[in-house]
Scaffold this active site. Structure first.
Site, short mmCIF file in Angstrom:
data_model
loop_
_atom_site.label_atom_id
_atom_site.label_comp_id
_atom_site.label_asym_id
_atom_site.label_seq_id
_atom_site.Cartn_x
_atom_site.Cartn_y
_atom_site.Cartn_z
N VAL A 1 0.78 -3.55 3.48
CA VAL A 1 0.83 -5.22 4.26
C VAL A 1 1.84 -5.83 4.44
O VAL A 1 1.86 -6.88 5.27
CB VAL A 1 0.06 -6.27 4.42
CG1 VAL A 1 -2.15 -5.20 4.21
CG2 VAL A 1 -0.50 -6.50 2.80
N SER B 1 0.61 -1.02 0.05
CA SER B 1 0.23 -0.14 -0.13
C SER B 1 1.22 1.46 -0.23
O SER B 1 0.46 1.89 0.04
CB SER B 1 -1.11 0.39 0.94
OG SER B 1 -2.22 -0.64 0.83
N LYS C 1 0.77 3.52 -3.28
CA LYS C 1 -0.93 4.25 -3.32
C LYS C 1 -0.13 5.84 -3.52
O LYS C 1 -0.59 6.28 -3.84
CB LYS C 1 -2.06 3.99 -2.43
CG LYS C 1 -1.97 2.27 -2.52
CD LYS C 1 -3.39 2.11 -1.25
CE LYS C 1 -4.24 1.16 -1.29
NZ LYS C 1 -4.69 0.12 -0.28
N TYR D 1 -2.66 -2.20 -10.50
CA TYR D 1 -2.83 -2.33 -8.94
C TYR D 1 -2.06 -3.55 -8.35
O TYR D 1 -1.10 -3.36 -7.83
CB TYR D 1 -4.10 -1.96 -8.53
CG TYR D 1 -4.18 -1.66 -6.63
CD1 TYR D 1 -3.26 -1.19 -6.29
CD2 TYR D 1 -4.92 -3.80 -5.78
CE1 TYR D 1 -4.08 -0.56 -4.35
CE2 TYR D 1 -4.82 -3.19 -5.57
CZ TYR D 1 -4.40 -2.07 -4.03
OH TYR D 1 -5.08 -2.04 -2.86
N TYR E 1 -3.81 3.23 7.81
CA TYR E 1 -5.19 3.19 7.76
C TYR E 1 -6.09 3.30 9.47
O TYR E 1 -6.21 4.60 9.35
CB TYR E 1 -5.21 1.65 7.99
CG TYR E 1 -4.05 0.60 6.82
CD1 TYR E 1 -4.01 0.89 5.31
CD2 TYR E 1 -2.65 -0.42 7.24
CE1 TYR E 1 -3.47 -0.03 4.64
CE2 TYR E 1 -2.11 -0.94 6.33
CZ TYR E 1 -2.28 -0.41 5.47
OH TYR E 1 -1.39 -1.23 4.71
N1 GLN Z 1 -1.91 -5.73 -1.59
C1 GLN Z 1 -2.68 -5.27 -0.57
C2 GLN Z 1 -4.21 -4.99 -1.51
O1 GLN Z 1 -4.94 -6.03 -0.74
C3 GLN Z 1 -2.17 -3.73 -0.11
C4 GLN Z 1 -2.54 -3.78 0.94
C5 GLN Z 1 -2.02 -3.05 1.52
O2 GLN Z 1 -1.03 -2.71 2.07
N2 GLN Z 1 -2.74 -2.71 2.81
O3 GLN Z 1 -5.05 -4.35 -2.03
#
Ligand code: GLN
Length: 331
Positions: free
Chosen positions: A274, A77, A80, A204, A256
């Site tokens: 994550v 993430s 992003k 993504y 988050y």
């Molecule tokens: N790969 C991840 C997803 O499920 C990214 C999630 C994350 O880092 N929170 O979209």
């Protein structure tokens, strides 16, 4: 050289700081056992649960690294915030902000709830999956590789090499991510996607699967701390207006549904993933006392054992401790 320590013997200061950070890392490493590695992607499940590492890079090159420092891990993430930056650079701020808002949700990163509950059903921010997918769909290019090319060029400028996509992570993400597909269909129905759904999801999943190190994350943080300018040459890498928004988003939405607590107790913009990575930005600050890194620094953390919100369990504790010891908070 460590910044902000001009009156002290430099070598000694550097050694003291290194010793302190080494001790803190060993202390917080014990707390990794309280967390769990993400299990929904095999590559993540295979991570060393007890790993904990930190890299801190200051504006004039002062660096402190400790713990697990060599490991590569997928950026997840944290990507992003980078695709948000790229979309703003390619499309302009107002174009992007017309399609994705900048409000925290207080919900899990992959929650679908707010999309249904609000009017207009615009994604809340670029750091939740609905917003991130919308952003991926608006990157320039017709294929996922074309869409990610500007991101790779930006990363190469910042970290000094072209990173690679971890194919295993990408494939398992692609083959398992039903919820992201559901969010994608929802966005498609609401008219937010600007590319074909398949290409958007591929973009993504690929961006989340880019392999990085804690040094790479620290360098990205340092450029944001330096308002988008290259810390060595002062050449503009990211426009100031874009870095300002990116840092505001990291502070309000970057961790988050634990973003409020992180802002309150650590007080610096940060983005987690994550895989257990955290990229944090310490802007320059004015203090009466001597503190390390007063001219600002970037921090990269890796600790794959996660807490309930999906943030690095020991990584957050380590950052909180350092922020308190060195008065890193913006506030
Ligand atoms: N790969 C991840 C997803 O499920 C990214 C999630 C994350 O880092 N929170 O979209």
């Amino acid at each position: 050289m460590v910044q902000g320590s001009a009156n002290l013997n430099m070598e000694l200061t550097e050694k003291w700081l290194q010793d302190y950070v080494d001790n803190w890392v060993s202390f917080f490493k014990k707390q990794t056992v309280e967390g769990e590695v993400a299990s929904y992607i095999p590559v993540l499940a295979a991570a060393d649960r007890e790993a904990l590492g930190i890299s801190i890079i200051g504006k004039n090159g002062g660096t402190i690294k400790s713990g697990t420092i060599e490991s590569k891990f997928t950026i997840q993430s944290i990507s992003k915030i980078l695709t948000f930056i790229v979309a703003c650079m390619e499309r302009g701020l107002s174009y992007v902000l017309n399609r994705v808002d900048v409000e925290p949700t207080g919900e899990a990163f992959n929650s679908i709830m707010h999309l249904e509950m609000t009017q207009p059903k615009k994604p809340f921010n670029p750091l939740v999956n609905s917003g991130a997918l919308t952003i991926s769909s608006m990157l320039e290019g017709n294929t996922s590789d074309q869409k990610l090319e500007t991101l790779f060029i930006l990363l190469e400028k910042i970290i000094g090499y072209r990173p690679e996509i971890n194919v295993e992570a990408y494939e398992s993400e692609r083959d398992t991510s039903m919820r992201n597909r559901a969010i994608g269909y929802y966005l498609l129905e609401e008219g937010y996607l600007e590319s074909d759904l398949g290409i958007t999801l591929e973009t993504y999943f690929k961006q989340c699967s880019i392999d990085v190190t804690i040094d790479d994350l620290a360098r990205i943080g340092l450029v944001l701390s330096n308002d988008g300018l290259d810390p060595d040459t002062e050449e503009e890498i990211i426009p100031r207006k874009v870095t300002r928004l990116a840092k505001a988003l990291m502070l309000t939405c970057g961790m988050y549904d634990a973003s409020g607590k992180f802002a309150a107790y650590v007080g610096i913009p940060a983005k987690s993933g994550v895989s257990g990575g955290i990229m944090a930005v310490v802007p320059p600050r004015v203090r009466e006392e001597e503190f390390p890194f007063l001219e600002g620094c970037g921090i990269g953390v890796y600790g794959p054992a996660l807490d309930n919100q999906g943030n690095s369990m020991a990584g957050i504790k380590l950052l909180r401790h350092i922020a308190n010891q060195w008065d890193l908070s913006l506030f």
